[in-house]
Design a protein around this motif. Structure first.
Motif, short mmCIF file in Angstrom:
data_model
loop_
_atom_site.label_atom_id
_atom_site.label_comp_id
_atom_site.label_asym_id
_atom_site.label_seq_id
_atom_site.Cartn_x
_atom_site.Cartn_y
_atom_site.Cartn_z
N TYR A 1 -50.91 -12.01 82.02
CA TYR A 1 -50.96 -11.10 83.17
C TYR A 1 -49.97 -11.57 84.23
CZ TYR A 1 -52.89 -8.44 87.08
OH TYR A 1 -53.05 -7.60 88.15
N THR A 2 -49.06 -10.72 84.63
CA THR A 2 -48.02 -11.11 85.57
C THR A 2 -48.36 -10.81 87.02
OG1 THR A 2 -46.90 -9.00 85.23
CG2 THR A 2 -46.19 -10.88 83.86
N GLY A 3 -49.44 -10.09 87.25
CA GLY A 3 -49.82 -9.76 88.61
C GLY A 3 -50.36 -10.96 89.35
N THR A 4 -50.54 -10.80 90.63
CA THR A 4 -51.09 -11.86 91.47
C THR A 4 -52.41 -11.40 92.06
OG1 THR A 4 -49.88 -11.07 93.40
CG2 THR A 4 -48.81 -12.77 92.06
N PHE A 5 -53.17 -12.36 92.52
CA PHE A 5 -54.47 -12.06 93.11
C PHE A 5 -54.46 -12.54 94.56
CE2 PHE A 5 -55.27 -12.59 88.58
CZ PHE A 5 -55.93 -11.40 88.30
N PRO A 6 -55.03 -11.74 95.47
CA PRO A 6 -55.00 -12.14 96.88
C PRO A 6 -55.89 -13.34 97.18
CG PRO A 6 -56.29 -10.13 96.58
CD PRO A 6 -55.65 -10.45 95.26
#
Length: 164
Positions: free
Chosen positions: A47-52
């Motif tokens: 998964y390339t997304g980021t998490f806040p």
């Protein structure tokens, strides 16, 4: 994108126990739970997304774990293959008959899901609602219904709550 070894170690140290316990409660097989754990950790690495915030990553992990468990339970091979328990003695002891864990396993998926998320994972109603994509009132209703069903099953089996 290639994940660094440090990230993989962090994920294993942070989430492997959570994933194993949650998936074991869904699939009731330690081997399947280990496979699910590996699958979920690999999905997170890919998964390339980021998490806040770390809580958002944890929620993502929980949701992916539950979905992976559901997919496994629906799979053709899962429904049409004889398990190893039919061939050999089980390695892990079975939960005691009439115990809380055994009764929890016999609840419908919707009831078990909210009870696990609330009491086992520690999420509140709003967090559960966000994870399941339903309203907070629906979560509270499911929790109420699930507690009532679990209490009824335990009472049928002769369980008497301790006086407090």
């Amino acid at each position: 994108m290639k994940a660094c070894p440090d990230e993989a170690e962090r994920l294993v140290e942070t989430y492997s126990d959570l994933i194993l316990r949650l998936s074991l409660s869904w699939v009731r097989s330690s081997h399947d739970a280990q496979d699910i754990c590996q699958t979920v950790l690999l999905k997170r690495l890919e998964y390339t997304g980021t998490f806040p915030a770390p809580e958002a990553e944890r929620a993502w992990i929980v949701r992916v774990t539950i979905n992976t468990c559901k997919n496994l339970r629906r799979s053709f091979w899962r429904r049409n293959v004889v398990g190893m328990e039919c061939v050999a003695d089980p390695v892990a002891p079975e939960p005691e008959p009439g115990g809380l864990l055994e009764e929890l396993r016999h609840l419908p998926d919707r009831d078990r899901e909210v009870l696990l998320l609330r009491y086992y994972m520690g999420y509140d109603a709003q967090e559960i609602a966000a994870l399941l994509g339903i309203g907070t009132d629906a979560v509270r209703m499911r929790l109420s219904r699930a507690r009532r069903r679990l209490k009824q099953k335990l009472e049928e089996d002769g369980y008497e709550p301790s006086a407090q």
